[in-house]
Structures are given as C-alpha cells and as structure tokens.
Design a protein around this motif. Structure first.
Motif, PDB file in Angstrom:
ATOM      1  N   ASP A 124     -17.158 -10.761  15.047  1.00 54.77           N
ATOM      2  CA  ASP A 124     -18.317  -9.924  14.713  1.00 54.77           C
ATOM      3  C   ASP A 124     -18.120  -9.111  13.441  1.00 54.77           C
ATOM      4  OD1 ASP A 124     -19.903 -10.518  17.117  1.00 54.77           O
ATOM      5  OD2 ASP A 124     -18.208  -9.562  18.155  1.00 54.77           O
ATOM      6  N   ALA A 125     -16.873  -8.800  13.133  1.00 61.71           N
ATOM      7  CA  ALA A 125     -16.599  -7.958  11.958  1.00 61.71           C
ATOM      8  C   ALA A 125     -15.148  -8.146  11.551  1.00 61.71           C
ATOM      9  CB  ALA A 125     -16.864  -6.493  12.288  1.00 61.71           C
ATOM     10  N   ALA A 126     -14.817  -7.699  10.326  1.00 56.11           N
ATOM     11  CA  ALA A 126     -13.438  -7.816   9.849  1.00 56.11           C
ATOM     12  C   ALA A 126     -13.074  -6.620   8.983  1.00 56.11           C
ATOM     13  CB  ALA A 126     -13.278  -9.098   9.034  1.00 56.11           C
ATOM     14  N   PHE A 127     -11.849  -6.146   9.134  1.00 52.28           N
ATOM     15  CA  PHE A 127     -11.304  -5.111   8.243  1.00 52.28           C
ATOM     16  C   PHE A 127     -10.560  -5.819   7.106  1.00 52.28           C
ATOM     17  CE2 PHE A 127     -11.526  -0.853  10.216  1.00 52.28           C
ATOM     18  CZ  PHE A 127     -12.034  -1.173  11.462  1.00 52.28           C
ATOM     19  N   LEU A 128     -10.768  -5.327   5.888  1.00 47.80           N
ATOM     20  CA  LEU A 128      -9.984  -5.810   4.747  1.00 47.80           C
ATOM     21  C   LEU A 128      -9.622  -4.601   3.891  1.00 47.80           C
ATOM     22  CD1 LEU A 128     -12.626  -8.000   5.013  1.00 47.80           C
ATOM     23  CD2 LEU A 128     -11.171  -9.194   3.410  1.00 47.80           C
ATOM     24  N   THR A 143      -3.543  -3.707   6.197  1.00 48.78           N
ATOM     25  CA  THR A 143      -4.913  -3.704   6.711  1.00 48.78           C
ATOM     26  C   THR A 143      -4.932  -3.398   8.203  1.00 48.78           C
ATOM     27  OG1 THR A 143      -5.526  -5.389   5.086  1.00 48.78           O
ATOM     28  CG2 THR A 143      -6.963  -5.175   7.026  1.00 48.78           C
ATOM     29  N   GLU A 144      -4.038  -4.039   8.939  1.00 47.14           N
ATOM     30  CA  GLU A 144      -4.015  -3.863  10.398  1.00 47.14           C
ATOM     31  C   GLU A 144      -3.693  -2.417  10.765  1.00 47.14           C
ATOM     32  OE1 GLU A 144      -2.818  -3.321  14.247  1.00 47.14           O
ATOM     33  OE2 GLU A 144      -1.211  -3.479  12.766  1.00 47.14           O
ATOM     34  N   VAL A 145      -2.830  -1.790  10.004  1.00 52.29           N
ATOM     35  CA  VAL A 145      -2.489  -0.392  10.266  1.00 52.29           C
ATOM     36  C   VAL A 145      -3.721   0.483  10.020  1.00 52.29           C
ATOM     37  CG1 VAL A 145      -1.005   1.537   9.585  1.00 52.29           C
ATOM     38  CG2 VAL A 145      -0.081  -0.799   9.635  1.00 52.29           C
ATOM     39  N   ASN A 146      -4.434   0.213   8.922  1.00 55.44           N
ATOM     40  CA  ASN A 146      -5.649   0.971   8.610  1.00 55.44           C
ATOM     41  C   ASN A 146      -6.702   0.768   9.695  1.00 55.44           C
ATOM     42  OD1 ASN A 146      -5.161  -0.058   5.190  1.00 55.44           O
ATOM     43  ND2 ASN A 146      -4.465   1.827   6.140  1.00 55.44           N
ATOM     44  N   ALA A 147      -6.873  -0.477  10.142  1.00 54.32           N
ATOM     45  CA  ALA A 147      -7.857  -0.774  11.190  1.00 54.32           C
ATOM     46  C   ALA A 147      -7.523   0.028  12.451  1.00 54.32           C
ATOM     47  CB  ALA A 147      -7.867  -2.268  11.495  1.00 54.32           C
ATOM     48  N   GLN A 191       0.844  -1.197   0.000  1.00 57.81           N
ATOM     49  CA  GLN A 191       0.000   0.000   0.000  1.00 57.81           C
ATOM     50  C   GLN A 191       0.882   1.251   0.000  1.00 57.81           C
ATOM     51  OE1 GLN A 191      -3.160  -2.169   2.998  1.00 57.81           O
ATOM     52  NE2 GLN A 191      -2.651  -0.033   3.408  1.00 57.81           N
ATOM     53  N   ASN A 192       0.404   2.319  -0.671  1.00 54.40           N
ATOM     54  CA  ASN A 192       1.211   3.546  -0.736  1.00 54.40           C
ATOM     55  C   ASN A 192       1.395   4.204   0.637  1.00 54.40           C
ATOM     56  OD1 ASN A 192      -1.487   4.416  -0.592  1.00 54.40           O
ATOM     57  ND2 ASN A 192      -1.200   6.122  -2.012  1.00 54.40           N
ATOM     58  N   ASP A 193       0.408   4.099   1.538  1.00 54.40           N
ATOM     59  CA  ASP A 193       0.573   4.709   2.872  1.00 54.40           C
ATOM     60  C   ASP A 193       1.702   4.012   3.635  1.00 54.40           C
ATOM     61  OD1 ASP A 193      -1.062   2.414   2.924  1.00 54.40           O
ATOM     62  OD2 ASP A 193      -2.267   3.091   4.623  1.00 54.40           O
ATOM     63  N   ILE A 194       1.728   2.680   3.568  1.00 53.53           N
ATOM     64  CA  ILE A 194       2.749   1.914   4.291  1.00 53.53           C
ATOM     65  C   ILE A 194       4.138   2.178   3.696  1.00 53.53           C
ATOM     66  CG2 ILE A 194       3.486  -0.419   4.964  1.00 53.53           C
ATOM     67  CD1 ILE A 194       0.748   0.528   6.205  1.00 53.53           C
ATOM     68  N   VAL A 195       4.200   2.248   2.365  1.00 54.28           N
ATOM     69  CA  VAL A 195       5.482   2.513   1.704  1.00 54.28           C
ATOM     70  C   VAL A 195       6.005   3.895   2.126  1.00 54.28           C
ATOM     71  CG1 VAL A 195       6.566   2.946  -0.550  1.00 54.28           C
ATOM     72  CG2 VAL A 195       5.041   0.994  -0.253  1.00 54.28           C
ATOM     73  N   TYR A 196       5.114   4.852   2.212  1.00 49.43           N
ATOM     74  CA  TYR A 196       5.520   6.199   2.653  1.00 49.43           C
ATOM     75  C   TYR A 196       6.074   6.143   4.079  1.00 49.43           C
ATOM     76  CZ  TYR A 196       5.393  10.996   4.187  1.00 49.43           C
ATOM     77  OH  TYR A 196       5.757  12.202   4.710  1.00 49.43           O
ATOM     78  N   TYR A 197       5.347   5.500   4.987  1.00 47.51           N
ATOM     79  CA  TYR A 197       5.815   5.393   6.385  1.00 47.51           C
ATOM     80  C   TYR A 197       7.182   4.703   6.422  1.00 47.51           C
ATOM     81  CZ  TYR A 197       0.815   6.019   7.526  1.00 47.51           C
ATOM     82  OH  TYR A 197      -0.471   6.476   7.608  1.00 47.51           O
ATOM     83  N   ALA A 198       7.320   3.634   5.631  1.00 44.87           N
ATOM     84  CA  ALA A 198       8.540   2.821   5.663  1.00 44.87           C
ATOM     85  C   ALA A 198       9.744   3.620   5.168  1.00 44.87           C
ATOM     86  CB  ALA A 198       8.344   1.571   4.808  1.00 44.87           C
ATOM     87  N   PHE A 199       9.587   4.245   4.008  1.00 42.99           N
ATOM     88  CA  PHE A 199      10.718   4.936   3.393  1.00 42.99           C
ATOM     89  C   PHE A 199      11.141   6.150   4.235  1.00 42.99           C
ATOM     90  CE2 PHE A 199      12.657   7.842   0.266  1.00 42.99           C
ATOM     91  CZ  PHE A 199      13.654   7.002  -0.200  1.00 42.99           C
ATOM     92  N   TYR A 247      -3.010   9.822   2.995  1.00 37.97           N
ATOM     93  CA  TYR A 247      -3.133   8.839   1.918  1.00 37.97           C
ATOM     94  C   TYR A 247      -4.527   8.245   1.757  1.00 37.97           C
ATOM     95  CZ  TYR A 247       1.690   9.314   0.841  1.00 37.97           C
ATOM     96  OH  TYR A 247       2.871   9.840   0.430  1.00 37.97           O
ATOM     97  N   TYR A 248      -5.431   8.526   2.718  1.00 34.29           N
ATOM     98  CA  TYR A 248      -6.799   8.018   2.560  1.00 34.29           C
ATOM     99  C   TYR A 248      -7.587   8.926   1.623  1.00 34.29           C
ATOM    100  CZ  TYR A 248      -6.057   4.983   6.625  1.00 34.29           C
ATOM    101  OH  TYR A 248      -5.596   4.041   7.492  1.00 34.29           O
ATOM    102  N   THR A 249      -8.272   8.295   0.644  1.00 28.99           N
ATOM    103  CA  THR A 249      -9.115   9.044  -0.294  1.00 28.99           C
ATOM    104  C   THR A 249     -10.544   8.546  -0.124  1.00 28.99           C
ATOM    105  OG1 THR A 249      -7.277   8.783  -1.822  1.00 28.99           O
ATOM    106  CG2 THR A 249      -9.307   9.656  -2.736  1.00 28.99           C
TER     107      THR A 249
END
Ligand code: GLU
Length: 328
Positions: free
Chosen positions: A198-202, A150-154, A87-95, A239-241
């Motif tokens: 009860d629910a799941a993030f994807l 996904t876990e980071v977004n959740a 994901q572009n958000d994770i790549v940004y955080y990483a770099f 990075y969220y649209t």
C-alpha cells in the motif's frame, strides 16, 4: 610437495612484485559501499569509484550495491570496504553505540565529507486514500531493505504515531501495526505498482529513480509529515530536519509536500593510510562535475559545507585536505 608449494608461493610473489614495479606502485583496492541500484548512493558511489580509479595512480576502486546505511557502517567496521555512503543519523548511532548499535559501537568509522540532504519520502498511490502516517495502520508497507537507514527512519516515524511492525517482536506493545515488508527501493516500486503493497518509505535524494519509476505509470501520492510532527520527531532524534519536497519533483505531484530529511555523508575507516584518504578526498573535491553529472543532488555537494554537522571525527587524511583549503 611442500617445496613445490613454496616454489609456487615464491613465483606468485615475484609476479606481484613485477606488477607493482611495472605500475610504479602496488595496487590499492578501494571498495565503496553504496545502496540499492534504484537509489542515489549507487550512481554517486559508482561515479566516485570510476573517478578515483582513473585519477589516482595505483588505486582500483569498485562500487558495490548493498542494503545501504546500517549494512555499510558494519562493512566498514569489519574492514570489508574502505569507503561508504551512509546517513548522518545512522553514522551517529553507530559511532556512539546507541540505538541498534548499543552492543557493538562502530569505533573505526571516520568522516570524509558531508554530502546532500536525503528526504524521507512516504509514497503511495492516490487511489489508496492514505493521507497521513496514521492511515498506514493496518496497511502493508515497504519499510526499506534489511540493513538500510530507511528502515530505521520508517520505524522511528511510525513509532511516533504509536504504530509498530505486526509480524515481528518490534510492535513494542504499540496499539497499532503495519505489515512491514523489508524491500529494496526497486522491489518496493514494483510491488506498489502491482498493488501488492500500500505504501513505501524511501530515504534518499530527490528525485529518487524508484519514485520516478512509480510516477511514470501511476498516480503517485507522497504522504506529508507536518511540521508539528517533525518537531516532535526532532525532540527524540535531532538529526531530522523539516524540509519541503518542491512541487513537480515527480510527474503529477503538483503540491509541495512537507516532510523531514537527514544528510548523506561519505565515511571511511580509521586504519586507512592518511595519504590515501587525502588523495581520495582531494580528487573528489577537485572533480565535482563528475558528481553533478551522476545525480541532481550532486549539486548540493559543496566544499564549504563538507564539515557542517559532521557527527564523528574526521579521518586525518580528509582533515589535512580541509586544513589546506581553509574549510572549517
Ligand atoms: N539512505 C538510504 C538508506 O540508507 C539509501 C539511499 C540511496 O540508496 O540513495 O537506506
């Protein structure tokens, strides 16, 4: 004994050399880090690996299933894979060494291509009566595989609602919690169908195989992230649209669902030879039909937008291809 080992080593060298001569080139292994098998990275990454092996002489590419984005950028940085989907958000955080990468910036990452939108899908069953993210408090929620984006977004989305994870120190003193389960998409689908969670993030391209699997036998509901919440989220994490999941993306989903999305991208390592990355990039763009066939989101992968919003420097080999084709 020592001369015996030396002899063996010599023989191995000759055999390898002969193999190289026979094919005209030494074998170049390209490991492609994807995600879980019920996501979109896996079918797309597998299609790419097949394409590269078939079309580029001397290249032997293999796709591997992983925990996804966070795990993938770490695999790249450690030199264990050559290409990864992330994901572009994770790549940004990483770099840039922020968020979960504050102690270890992943400076070897280089961009190859921006791909397609990945939608944050919070799925539940109609009978659970969960109508908003706030209703997840006190519930058992699959937040993504360990090492997933996904876990980071959740975590970020729950936090916006002052909800933390119960069983870890990640409650951060937040007043409300979920019982967080770190599950792959396939595990989450099974456990939602079985009534365990009860629910799941994807976070994945729509339609996601795991969500289709739930919808096939249960009354699926996708929890909305209203636009007002999306813009607050964006203030913290640009990075969220905001996006809308079109009606009938899944069986029984009659209404459009507002939520947010990030972008999937293809990333490589700075130390890979320019010629190799040039060939990988060129072969991908010249055989787009392979990606179109692998998943519906393959159709969003377009040369004109290959560099749009790239959150890190391009690899020199990819840059060479884009310059040749006039892509800015
Ligand atoms: N974007 C997801 C993640 O990094 C993986 C999506 C997929 O497997 O298609 O967690």
């Amino acid at each position: 004994m020592r001369s015996w080992t030396r002899w063996l080593a010599g023989l191995a060298g000759v055999v390898l050399l002969a193999a190289g001569v026979a094919t005209g080139q030494p074998r170049r292994f390209v490991n492609v880090a994807t995600g879980g098998t019920a996501g979109v990275y896996f079918p797309l990454g597998s299609a790419l690996a097949r394409l590269w092996t078939e079309r580029i002489p001397g290249v032997q590419a293999t796709a591997q299933a992983t925990g996804a984005s966070v795990a993938n950028v770490r695999l790249l940085q450690r030199g264990e894979v050559e290409v990864a989907l992330a994901q572009n958000d994770i790549v940004y955080y990483a770099f840039n060494g922020v968020e979960m990468f504050s102690r270890d910036p992943q400076t070897r990452l280089r961009g190859m291509a921006m791909l397609y939108p990945e939608t944050i899908q919070i799925v539940t069953l109609r009978q659970k009566n969960i109508n908003s993210v706030a209703d997840l408090a006190g519930k058992r929620v699959a937040v993504g595989a360990p090492g997933s984006g996904t876990e980071v977004n959740a975590r970020q989305i729950l936090r916006l609602y002052d909800i933390g994870y119960a069983q870890t120190r990640q409650t951060h003193g937040l007043p409300r919690t979920v019982q967080a389960d770190f599950l792959s998409f396939a595990e989450a689908a099974d456990q939602l169908k079985d009534g365990i969670i009860d629910a799941a993030f994807l976070t994945a391209g729509v339609p996601t195989a795991a969500v289709q699997d739930i919808a096939a036998t249960r009354d699926l509901k996708i929890v909305p992230i209203p636009e007002a919440v999306a813009s607050r989220l964006r203030e913290r994490y640009p990075y969220y649209t905001p996006v809308v999941i079109p009606p009938n993306s899944y069986r029984g989903q009659g209404e459009p669902v507002p939520t947010v999305a990030v972008m999937a991208m293809l990333v490589t390592r700075s130390d890979l030879p320019e010629d190799l990355v040039y060939e990988l990039t060129k072969t991908m763009w010249e055989n787009l039909s392979v990606l179109h066939q692998a998943h519906a989101r393959g159709r969003d992968i377009r040369l004109e937008t290959a560099r749009a919003g790239m959150p890190l420097p391009l690899h020199a080999g990819a840059l060479r291809y884009y310059r040749e084709r006039g892509v800015r």
